[in-house]
Design a protein around this motif. Sequence first.
Motif, PDB file in Angstrom:
ATOM      1  N   ILE A   1      46.088 -54.715 -79.449  1.00 52.32           N
ATOM      2  CA  ILE A   1      47.326 -55.503 -79.399  1.00 52.32           C
ATOM      3  C   ILE A   1      47.697 -56.068 -80.775  1.00 52.32           C
ATOM      4  CG2 ILE A   1      47.045 -56.053 -76.963  1.00 52.32           C
ATOM      5  CD1 ILE A   1      46.116 -58.872 -77.795  1.00 52.32           C
ATOM      6  N   GLY A   2      47.078 -55.538 -81.815  1.00 52.37           N
ATOM      7  CA  GLY A   2      47.485 -55.915 -83.162  1.00 52.37           C
ATOM      8  C   GLY A   2      46.933 -57.217 -83.687  1.00 52.37           C
TER       9      GLY A   2
ATOM     10  N   GLY B   1      43.618 -65.090 -68.084  1.00 52.67           N
ATOM     11  CA  GLY B   1      43.821 -64.440 -66.798  1.00 52.67           C
ATOM     12  C   GLY B   1      44.670 -63.191 -66.854  1.00 52.67           C
ATOM     13  N   MET B   2      45.236 -62.897 -68.010  1.00 57.40           N
ATOM     14  CA  MET B   2      46.024 -61.681 -68.190  1.00 57.40           C
ATOM     15  C   MET B   2      45.169 -60.630 -68.897  1.00 57.40           C
ATOM     16  SD  MET B   2      49.662 -63.350 -69.476  1.00 57.40           S
ATOM     17  CE  MET B   2      49.093 -64.994 -69.992  1.00 57.40           C
ATOM     18  N   SER B   3      45.567 -59.374 -68.801  1.00 58.07           N
ATOM     19  CA  SER B   3      44.931 -58.364 -69.629  1.00 58.07           C
ATOM     20  C   SER B   3      45.428 -58.548 -71.063  1.00 58.07           C
ATOM     21  CB  SER B   3      45.276 -56.961 -69.139  1.00 58.07           C
ATOM     22  OG  SER B   3      46.645 -56.666 -69.405  1.00 58.07           O
ATOM     23  N   ASN B   4      44.754 -57.908 -71.996  1.00 54.83           N
ATOM     24  CA  ASN B   4      45.189 -58.031 -73.385  1.00 54.83           C
ATOM     25  C   ASN B   4      46.618 -57.521 -73.577  1.00 54.83           C
ATOM     26  OD1 ASN B   4      44.162 -55.395 -72.865  1.00 54.83           O
ATOM     27  ND2 ASN B   4      43.925 -54.988 -75.046  1.00 54.83           N
TER      28      ASN B   4
ATOM     29  N   LYS C   1      39.196 -68.772 -68.459  1.00 52.59           N
ATOM     30  CA  LYS C   1      39.960 -67.614 -68.005  1.00 52.59           C
ATOM     31  C   LYS C   1      39.969 -66.501 -69.056  1.00 52.59           C
ATOM     32  CE  LYS C   1      42.999 -70.189 -64.861  1.00 52.59           C
ATOM     33  NZ  LYS C   1      44.402 -70.466 -64.465  1.00 52.59           N
ATOM     34  N   GLY C   2      39.022 -66.565 -69.989  1.00 51.36           N
ATOM     35  CA  GLY C   2      38.934 -65.546 -71.011  1.00 51.36           C
ATOM     36  C   GLY C   2      39.889 -65.801 -72.167  1.00 51.36           C
ATOM     37  N   ILE C   3      39.873 -64.892 -73.109  1.00 54.23           N
ATOM     38  CA  ILE C   3      40.724 -65.035 -74.295  1.00 54.23           C
ATOM     39  C   ILE C   3      42.201 -64.962 -73.933  1.00 54.23           C
ATOM     40  CG2 ILE C   3      41.385 -63.917 -76.473  1.00 54.23           C
ATOM     41  CD1 ILE C   3      38.468 -63.045 -76.782  1.00 54.23           C
ATOM     42  N   TYR C   4      42.521 -64.200 -72.874  1.00 57.10           N
ATOM     43  CA  TYR C   4      43.935 -63.926 -72.553  1.00 57.10           C
ATOM     44  C   TYR C   4      44.419 -64.668 -71.309  1.00 57.10           C
ATOM     45  CZ  TYR C   4      42.670 -60.307 -75.857  1.00 57.10           C
ATOM     46  OH  TYR C   4      42.191 -59.652 -76.966  1.00 57.10           O
TER      47      TYR C   4
END
Length: 287
Positions: free
Chosen positions: A124-125, A86-89, A81-84
């Motif tokens: 996002i730091g 399923g959420m955006s960064n 689901k990617g790095i995040y």
Amino acid sequence: MDYKRRDFLKIAGTFASGVALTGVAGQLAGCGTSSKLSGKNNTFGLQLYSLRDDLPKDPKGVLRQVASFGYKQIEGFEGSKGIYWGMSNTEFKRYMDDLGMQMVSSHCNWKQNLEKKADEAAAIGMKYLMCPYLGPQKSLDLFKKAAEDFNKAGQICKQRGIRFAYHNHDYSFKKVEGQYPQDVMMQNTDKDLVDYELDMYWIVAAGQNPNEWFQKYPRRFKLGHVKDRGGKETTTLGKGNIDYPSLLKAAQKGGMEYFIVEQEQYEGTTPLAAAKDDADYMKRLKI
């Protein structure tokens, strides 16, 4: 593209049975046990690969449990689901803020869309993106080529205000053509562009004394994976034979700033239970 970690059990089976972990611990024992762990923000993190089977089922619920264990930092990896997850960064960052945690770094497929990943991480730091695994190479020239590629990746990350790093396994601490590949990579990467995450399980499993590497390359190992070794597998912190009170003292003296717990096997427990036990150990730890 999904990021898949190597089969650690197969690798562990290749280690020589005579690795003297107590010898490594003994060489570090003079470091003493006087103060609490004092990494960035006086805290410690969790590599989410430790929960690789649980996260896809309920990312937010699992992350909430991680926060409840006392982790203040997390290190990601690029899963299905990617790095995040399923959420955006930015959505992920807001959720981390709600939980009182910070995503400081992530392993990723650094050869694909690194510019986009670095842009999102910087927004996002996050502090680091990193190569999680290179694999054994047939010659030192191939490790030198990898170092050149790391420098290029480091430049991409630096332009966006973050850092690039490489995470080791055992193979870089085993000689090729009479030299350690880890030496070759570190000597051929620009310290202004590339840092290193020292996996302390794998360097000890390769029969090396981590303290010697801290002294040889001061302030190059900015992050570390903290996981214990029982026999030829990882085990819950405090149940294995790596002397972490001494080792982490040496790591801090060597410039390590981020201490990331990772768990790979779960004999007799569950991933979440192991993550909680590891957090309890880190909270009790005095170095």
